[in-house]
Write a protein that holds these residues in place. Structure first.
Motif, PDB file in Angstrom:
ATOM      1  N   GLU A 115       0.846  -1.191   0.000  1.00 13.62           N
ATOM      2  CA  GLU A 115       0.000   0.000   0.000  1.00 13.62           C
ATOM      3  C   GLU A 115       0.884   1.245   0.000  1.00 13.62           C
ATOM      4  OE1 GLU A 115      -3.145   0.311  -0.294  1.00 13.62           O
ATOM      5  OE2 GLU A 115      -4.199  -1.403   0.581  1.00 13.62           O
ATOM      6  N   TRP A 116       0.477   2.252  -0.760  1.00 14.32           N
ATOM      7  CA  TRP A 116       1.177   3.527  -0.787  1.00 14.32           C
ATOM      8  C   TRP A 116       0.277   4.526  -1.490  1.00 14.32           C
ATOM      9  CZ3 TRP A 116       5.337   4.531   2.022  1.00 14.32           C
ATOM     10  CH2 TRP A 116       6.029   5.733   1.823  1.00 14.32           C
ATOM     11  N   LYS A 117       0.560   5.783  -1.298  1.00 18.29           N
ATOM     12  CA  LYS A 117      -0.190   6.823  -1.991  1.00 18.29           C
ATOM     13  C   LYS A 117      -0.128   6.593  -3.498  1.00 18.29           C
ATOM     14  CE  LYS A 117      -0.437  11.850  -2.570  1.00 18.29           C
ATOM     15  NZ  LYS A 117       0.191  13.154  -2.223  1.00 18.29           N
ATOM     16  N   GLY A 118      -1.293   6.552  -4.139  1.00 16.15           N
ATOM     17  CA  GLY A 118      -1.357   6.316  -5.574  1.00 16.15           C
ATOM     18  C   GLY A 118      -1.603   4.869  -5.950  1.00 16.15           C
ATOM     19  N   PHE A 119      -1.547   3.948  -4.952  1.00 17.91           N
ATOM     20  CA  PHE A 119      -1.699   2.530  -5.313  1.00 17.91           C
ATOM     21  C   PHE A 119      -3.114   2.198  -5.764  1.00 17.91           C
ATOM     22  CE2 PHE A 119      -2.539  -1.948  -4.469  1.00 17.91           C
ATOM     23  CZ  PHE A 119      -1.530  -2.520  -5.225  1.00 17.91           C
ATOM     24  N   ASP A 120      -4.123   2.836  -5.190  1.00 20.02           N
ATOM     25  CA  ASP A 120      -5.501   2.541  -5.601  1.00 20.02           C
ATOM     26  C   ASP A 120      -5.695   2.813  -7.082  1.00 20.02           C
ATOM     27  OD1 ASP A 120      -6.111   1.752  -3.070  1.00 20.02           O
ATOM     28  OD2 ASP A 120      -7.266   3.530  -2.534  1.00 20.02           O
ATOM     29  N   ARG A 121      -5.047   3.854  -7.601  1.00 21.49           N
ATOM     30  CA  ARG A 121      -5.137   4.134  -9.034  1.00 21.49           C
ATOM     31  C   ARG A 121      -4.348   3.106  -9.839  1.00 21.49           C
ATOM     32  NH1 ARG A 121      -2.585   5.174 -13.185  1.00 21.49           N
ATOM     33  NH2 ARG A 121      -0.672   4.929 -11.977  1.00 21.49           N
ATOM     34  N   ALA A 122      -3.204   2.665  -9.276  1.00 23.63           N
ATOM     35  CA  ALA A 122      -2.327   1.736  -9.992  1.00 23.63           C
ATOM     36  C   ALA A 122      -2.861   0.308 -10.015  1.00 23.63           C
ATOM     37  CB  ALA A 122      -0.933   1.758  -9.362  1.00 23.63           C
ATOM     38  N   ALA A 123      -3.659  -0.076  -9.000  1.00 23.63           N
ATOM     39  CA  ALA A 123      -4.093  -1.476  -8.869  1.00 23.63           C
ATOM     40  C   ALA A 123      -4.779  -2.016 -10.118  1.00 23.63           C
ATOM     41  CB  ALA A 123      -4.977  -1.632  -7.637  1.00 23.63           C
ATOM     42  N   PRO A 124      -5.730  -1.294 -10.738  1.00 29.12           N
ATOM     43  CA  PRO A 124      -6.360  -1.816 -11.960  1.00 29.12           C
ATOM     44  C   PRO A 124      -5.366  -1.989 -13.112  1.00 29.12           C
ATOM     45  CG  PRO A 124      -7.632   0.012 -11.051  1.00 29.12           C
ATOM     46  CD  PRO A 124      -6.335  -0.014 -10.321  1.00 29.12           C
ATOM     47  N   GLU A 125      -4.368  -1.117 -13.175  1.00 24.79           N
ATOM     48  CA  GLU A 125      -3.351  -1.227 -14.231  1.00 24.79           C
ATOM     49  C   GLU A 125      -2.493  -2.474 -14.012  1.00 24.79           C
ATOM     50  OE1 GLU A 125      -3.500   0.999 -16.736  1.00 24.79           O
ATOM     51  OE2 GLU A 125      -5.188   1.855 -15.626  1.00 24.79           O
ATOM     52  N   ILE A 126      -2.142  -2.734 -12.760  1.00 27.33           N
ATOM     53  CA  ILE A 126      -1.365  -3.938 -12.439  1.00 27.33           C
ATOM     54  C   ILE A 126      -2.190  -5.184 -12.743  1.00 27.33           C
ATOM     55  CG2 ILE A 126      -0.246  -5.208 -10.561  1.00 27.33           C
ATOM     56  CD1 ILE A 126       0.316  -2.431  -9.270  1.00 27.33           C
ATOM     57  N   ALA A 127      -3.481  -5.137 -12.431  1.00 27.66           N
ATOM     58  CA  ALA A 127      -4.363  -6.270 -12.721  1.00 27.66           C
ATOM     59  C   ALA A 127      -4.430  -6.543 -14.221  1.00 27.66           C
ATOM     60  CB  ALA A 127      -5.765  -6.001 -12.169  1.00 27.66           C
ATOM     61  N   ARG A 128      -4.521  -5.496 -15.029  1.00 32.54           N
ATOM     62  CA  ARG A 128      -4.534  -5.665 -16.484  1.00 32.54           C
ATOM     63  C   ARG A 128      -3.269  -6.371 -16.962  1.00 32.54           C
ATOM     64  NH1 ARG A 128      -4.734  -0.167 -19.027  1.00 32.54           N
ATOM     65  NH2 ARG A 128      -4.651  -1.387 -20.953  1.00 32.54           N
ATOM     66  N   ALA A 129      -2.132  -5.991 -16.393  1.00 26.13           N
ATOM     67  CA  ALA A 129      -0.862  -6.603 -16.779  1.00 26.13           C
ATOM     68  C   ALA A 129      -0.790  -8.063 -16.333  1.00 26.13           C
ATOM     69  CB  ALA A 129       0.302  -5.803 -16.191  1.00 26.13           C
ATOM     70  N   ALA A 130      -1.291  -8.336 -15.118  1.00 31.28           N
ATOM     71  CA  ALA A 130      -1.305  -9.722 -14.628  1.00 31.28           C
ATOM     72  C   ALA A 130      -2.184 -10.591 -15.517  1.00 31.28           C
ATOM     73  CB  ALA A 130      -1.800  -9.751 -13.180  1.00 31.28           C
ATOM     74  N   GLN A 131      -3.343 -10.074 -15.897  1.00 25.96           N
ATOM     75  CA  GLN A 131      -4.239 -10.796 -16.794  1.00 25.96           C
ATOM     76  C   GLN A 131      -3.563 -11.059 -18.142  1.00 25.96           C
ATOM     77  OE1 GLN A 131      -7.451 -11.588 -15.666  1.00 25.96           O
ATOM     78  NE2 GLN A 131      -7.770 -12.824 -17.509  1.00 25.96           N
ATOM     79  N   TYR A 132      -2.856 -10.043 -18.649  1.00 25.54           N
ATOM     80  CA  TYR A 132      -2.149 -10.153 -19.923  1.00 25.54           C
ATOM     81  C   TYR A 132      -1.067 -11.231 -19.851  1.00 25.54           C
ATOM     82  CZ  TYR A 132       0.958  -8.787 -23.762  1.00 25.54           C
ATOM     83  OH  TYR A 132       1.763  -8.790 -24.881  1.00 25.54           O
ATOM     84  N   ALA A 133      -0.318 -11.267 -18.736  1.00 27.46           N
ATOM     85  CA  ALA A 133       0.745 -12.267 -18.585  1.00 27.46           C
ATOM     86  C   ALA A 133       0.176 -13.681 -18.624  1.00 27.46           C
ATOM     87  CB  ALA A 133       1.495 -12.030 -17.276  1.00 27.46           C
ATOM     88  N   TRP A 134      -1.010 -13.861 -18.042  1.00 27.55           N
ATOM     89  CA  TRP A 134      -1.670 -15.161 -18.065  1.00 27.55           C
ATOM     90  C   TRP A 134      -2.161 -15.506 -19.469  1.00 27.55           C
ATOM     91  CZ3 TRP A 134      -2.779 -19.849 -16.807  1.00 27.55           C
ATOM     92  CH2 TRP A 134      -3.999 -20.424 -17.170  1.00 27.55           C
ATOM     93  N   GLU A 135      -2.843 -14.582 -20.104  1.00 27.57           N
ATOM     94  CA  GLU A 135      -3.448 -14.855 -21.408  1.00 27.57           C
ATOM     95  C   GLU A 135      -2.408 -15.005 -22.520  1.00 27.57           C
ATOM     96  OE1 GLU A 135      -6.182 -11.647 -21.972  1.00 27.57           O
ATOM     97  OE2 GLU A 135      -7.624 -12.416 -20.494  1.00 27.57           O
ATOM     98  N   THR A 136      -1.306 -14.286 -22.415  1.00 29.30           N
ATOM     99  CA  THR A 136      -0.314 -14.272 -23.489  1.00 29.30           C
ATOM    100  C   THR A 136       0.789 -15.300 -23.279  1.00 29.30           C
ATOM    101  OG1 THR A 136      -0.727 -11.891 -23.711  1.00 29.30           O
ATOM    102  CG2 THR A 136       1.222 -12.775 -24.834  1.00 29.30           C
ATOM    103  N   TYR A 137       1.226 -15.475 -22.045  1.00 25.89           N
ATOM    104  CA  TYR A 137       2.382 -16.333 -21.784  1.00 25.89           C
ATOM    105  C   TYR A 137       2.079 -17.490 -20.833  1.00 25.89           C
ATOM    106  CZ  TYR A 137       4.826 -12.413 -23.911  1.00 25.89           C
ATOM    107  OH  TYR A 137       5.242 -11.432 -24.784  1.00 25.89           O
ATOM    108  N   GLY A 138       0.840 -17.584 -20.350  1.00 20.92           N
ATOM    109  CA  GLY A 138       0.495 -18.665 -19.435  1.00 20.92           C
ATOM    110  C   GLY A 138       1.133 -18.534 -18.073  1.00 20.92           C
ATOM    111  N   LEU A 139       1.505 -17.297 -17.687  1.00 23.61           N
ATOM    112  CA  LEU A 139       2.118 -17.061 -16.378  1.00 23.61           C
ATOM    113  C   LEU A 139       1.029 -16.804 -15.338  1.00 23.61           C
ATOM    114  CD1 LEU A 139       5.056 -14.680 -17.404  1.00 23.61           C
ATOM    115  CD2 LEU A 139       5.149 -17.156 -17.034  1.00 23.61           C
ATOM    116  N   ILE A 140       0.964 -17.634 -14.309  1.00 24.84           N
ATOM    117  CA  ILE A 140      -0.050 -17.496 -13.263  1.00 24.84           C
ATOM    118  C   ILE A 140       0.449 -16.500 -12.220  1.00 24.84           C
ATOM    119  CG2 ILE A 140      -1.355 -18.707 -11.474  1.00 24.84           C
ATOM    120  CD1 ILE A 140      -0.926 -21.288 -13.104  1.00 24.84           C
TER     121      ILE A 140
END
Length: 263
Positions: A115-140
């Protein structure tokens, strides 16, 4: 960055040690940020008068002490002390994964968030990247708390927006166990400095999401400031681009070199 009380607590410890006749070593430190002329003057004065030897974990810290006017202690730039922690044997790591309910033979992208100032805004962006890593490279995605249980709150904010398999380590594990988990990742995205250190010492390609100059300083010290993003303005596109870039065999070779340099 936390508060001036932290600064004066540490300075008081140095003064008390010197007053009791101790020789004083500041061990494996990162220096800064120290804001404000009075605070910087006080820090420089106490360190100069009360400290004999300092080991620092990045070049930015060396420069920060120089900028503050510290000249008396003997100063050495070296690695973070956690590089010396003994990791688990391979069989022990597999037992650990089994205990945590994570298949040891899977392909994973690790996240060391906080947690840090600005993380609430960043969380959806990180989630998008995590989803992309799974869909594109099979990384869980595997969420690894460095400071338990506080880091689990940050992980949950990302997890709520995922539509893919994931694992959250929701118990306190030992430091050498944390290192061994991160050593098995194919890629690590870290806000916590030590999630990056633990990954890099094992040659794991890493992306830093900086909230503090110590994160920038560490990645710069191993010549990888090119993988530094910042929590205030990080985007899913930036993270996806870095994920793509770090998949190549040439990149893996560069991270093995960084591990050797760090060791």
């Amino acid at each position: 960055a936390t508060s001036r009380r932290s600064l004066y607590y540490y300075l008081l410890l140095l003064c008390m040690a010197k007053l009791r006749g101790c020789r004083v070593m500041m061990y494996g430190c990162g220096i800064g940020p120290v804001y404000g002329g009075l605070h910087r003057w006080a820090a420089a004065r106490v360190i100069d008068k009360c400290v004999d030897i300092i080991t620092l974990r990045d070049d930015d810290s060396v420069q920060e002490l120089a900028n503050m006017g510290v000249s008396h202690p003997y100063i050495v730039r070296t690695a973070d002390p956690t590089i010396c922690i003994q990791q688990l044997e391979s069989g022990q790591t597999e037992q650990l994964f089994a205990r945590l309910g994570i298949p040891a033979d899977g392909r994973y992208i690790g996240f060391g968030l906080r947690e840090w100032k600005g993380f609430d805004r960043a969380a959806p962006e990180i989630a998008r990247a995590a989803q992309y890593a799974w869909e594109t490279y099979g990384l869980i995605p595997v969420f690894v708390p460095i400071e338990y249980p506080h880091d689990c709150d940050a992980a949950e904010k990302v997890i709520r927006q995922l539509h893919c398999p994931y694992f959250l380590i929701s118990e306190q594990i030992a430091i050498n166990e944390t290192i061994s988990v991160l050593s098995r990742m194919s890629l690590v995205v870290g806000m916590r400095l030590h999630s990056l250190i633990f990954a890099v010492e094992n040659g794991v390609p890493s992306i830093g999401i900086s909230y503090d100059m110590k994160v920038d300083g560490f990645l710069k010290s191993i010549g990888r400031q090119d993988v530094t993003l910042h929590v205030q303005d990080v985007t899913g596109e930036q993270l996806m681009e870095q994920i793509d870039r770090l998949q190549g065999e040439q990149e893996r070779s560069r991270w093995k070199q960084a591990a050797g340099q760090l060791t």
